[in-house]
Design an enzyme around this catalytic site. Structure first.
Site, PDB file in Angstrom:
ATOM      1  N   GLU A 130       0.912  -1.166  -0.095  1.00 44.72           N
ATOM      2  CA  GLU A 130       0.099  -0.052   0.054  1.00 44.72           C
ATOM      3  C   GLU A 130       0.705   1.442  -0.077  1.00 44.72           C
ATOM      4  O   GLU A 130       0.408   2.224  -0.692  1.00 44.72           O
ATOM      5  CB  GLU A 130      -1.060  -0.128   1.320  1.00 44.72           C
ATOM      6  CG  GLU A 130      -1.949   0.996   1.277  1.00 44.72           C
ATOM      7  CD  GLU A 130      -3.049   0.976   0.281  1.00 44.72           C
ATOM      8  OE1 GLU A 130      -2.881   0.899  -0.945  1.00 44.72           O
ATOM      9  OE2 GLU A 130      -4.362   0.548   0.415  1.00 44.72           O
ATOM     10  N   THR A 182      -4.127   8.471  -5.542  1.00 40.60           N
ATOM     11  CA  THR A 182      -4.530   8.643  -4.239  1.00 40.60           C
ATOM     12  C   THR A 182      -3.422   9.541  -3.517  1.00 40.60           C
ATOM     13  O   THR A 182      -3.747  10.734  -2.747  1.00 40.60           O
ATOM     14  CB  THR A 182      -4.326   7.531  -3.448  1.00 40.60           C
ATOM     15  OG1 THR A 182      -5.181   6.562  -3.754  1.00 40.60           O
ATOM     16  CG2 THR A 182      -4.465   7.471  -1.950  1.00 40.60           C
TER      17      THR A 182
HETATM   18  N1  HSE Z   1      -8.104   6.898   3.305  1.00 41.13           N
HETATM   19  C1  HSE Z   1      -7.430   6.880   2.131  1.00 41.13           C
HETATM   20  C2  HSE Z   1      -7.505   8.341   1.651  1.00 41.13           C
HETATM   21  C3  HSE Z   1      -7.803   5.950   1.262  1.00 41.13           C
HETATM   22  O1  HSE Z   1      -8.821   8.928   1.627  1.00 41.13           O
HETATM   23  O2  HSE Z   1      -6.635   8.947   1.214  1.00 41.13           O
HETATM   24  C4  HSE Z   1      -7.300   6.047   0.027  1.00 41.13           C
HETATM   25  O3  HSE Z   1      -7.034   4.550  -0.723  1.00 41.13           O
END
Ligand code: HSE
Length: 310
Positions: A130, A182
């Site tokens: 991740e 992201t």
């Molecule tokens: N919690 C994370 C975000 C999830 O919102 O950036 C992204 O995979």
């Protein structure tokens, strides 16, 4: 028991669930990745993808490769593996594609090796994948993918994972074919928030957890709000507010951006409502001329599933 090969289905997940940025996530039945692992007589990790996404095959650049390598190093016996991955979850969709690769491979490898690790240890190795994907340590997709159900990441550093009680809900997902990284979506977030915003967010997290625990759909609905990420991230998703209002008019309890987007999720009390909501979500993006895919799924209570062992 040791095996020759293991095949798993690693499910998509919805993280954040509006108010629970980086701490709440839920596993879905569909879509999922299919991952097969077998022993190899040669040390190292050989990866093959049977999907069309052209992901890197070098194990140091591949999310599953990095997670498996972290686990292999912890074992310290230099085992070799052949891995075949078919991604049913499109990378960059916001429904935990990278988490499915990382969680799926470590669960499969653990099964192959006779289960030397606990789920929390697997989560630690999956986290390395991740980190490669998003540049940050967050477990709100990985944890539900491995544990199943609705999960709270109480503390990311110590991986304090809490399985939460759930009321039956159906999740509608629409995935517009736009790309949001992201890492970029995280850069947009405020570094500090006013106290009154934090108070609202805390109240909604507690409300959402209590709503699920008590089967109080009204409370779930009132708590599905995000004061922190949605105001900035929703600007990256054309049609976001239209999707939301069309879904609410169709009977959804509420919803918002799935993870860091671009997918949008909505929760509904019945499959029938969730199907109708999904059509409405679809229609908004069709109207904007944006190609999109929609899914309806119940909560997946199992997480990564072993579907074949030899
Ligand atoms: N919690 C994370 C975000 C999830 O919102 O950036 C992204 O995979």
């Amino acid at each position: 028991m040791k095996h020759q090969s293991i095949t798993v289905h690693a499910p998509a997940t919805v993280s954040n669930l509006c108010c629970g940025f980086d701490i709440l996530g839920m596993a879905l039945e569909e879509p999922f990745d299919k991952i097969r692992i077998e022993h190899s007589e040669h040390p190292g990790i050989l990866i093959r993808h049977t999907d069309a996404y052209n992901l890197p095959l070098d194990p140091q650049l591949n999310i599953a490769g990095v997670a498996l390598d972290a686990m292999n190093k912890a074992l310290g016996i230099g085992s070799g593996f052949r891995v075949e991955i078919h991604k049913g979850i499109k990378p960059g969709s916001g429904i935990g594609s990278s988490a499915a690769s990382a969680a799926g491979i470590v669960v499969a490898a653990n099964e192959l090796l006779g289960k030397p690790f606990s789920k929390t240890e697997l989560l630690k190795y999956a986290m390395e994948g991740e980190v490669l994907a998003s540049g940050s340590r967050h477990a709100d997709n990985l944890a539900p993918c491995i544990f199943g159900g609705l999960v709270l990441v109480r503390d990311t550093a110590s991986l304090d994972i809490v399985a939460l009680k759930t009321a039956p809900v159906f999740i509608s997902i629409v995935h517009p074919q736009i790309e949001i990284k992201t890492s970029y979506a995280r850069q947009l977030l405020p570094k500090e928030i006013p106290l009154f915003v934090a108070v609202t967010q805390w109240a909604n997290v507690a409300g959402l957890v209590a709503g699920f625990s008590n089967g109080d759909y009204g409370l779930i609905s009132r708590s599905l709000h995000d004061e922190v990420a949605e105001p900035v991230r929703s600007k990256l998703i054309p049609g976001f507010s239209e999707v939301k209002s069309a879904s609410m008019a169709g009977g959804a309890l509420g919803g918002g951006i799935s993870g860091s987007g671009p997918s949008i999720f909505m929760l509904s009390e019945t499959r029938q409502i969730a199907e109708a909501v999904s059509k409405r979500m679809n229609a908004v993006f069709n109207g904007l001329g944006i190609e999109n895919f929609a899914y309806v799924s119940p909560i997946n209570t199992e997480g990564v599933k072993i579907v074949e062992s030899a």
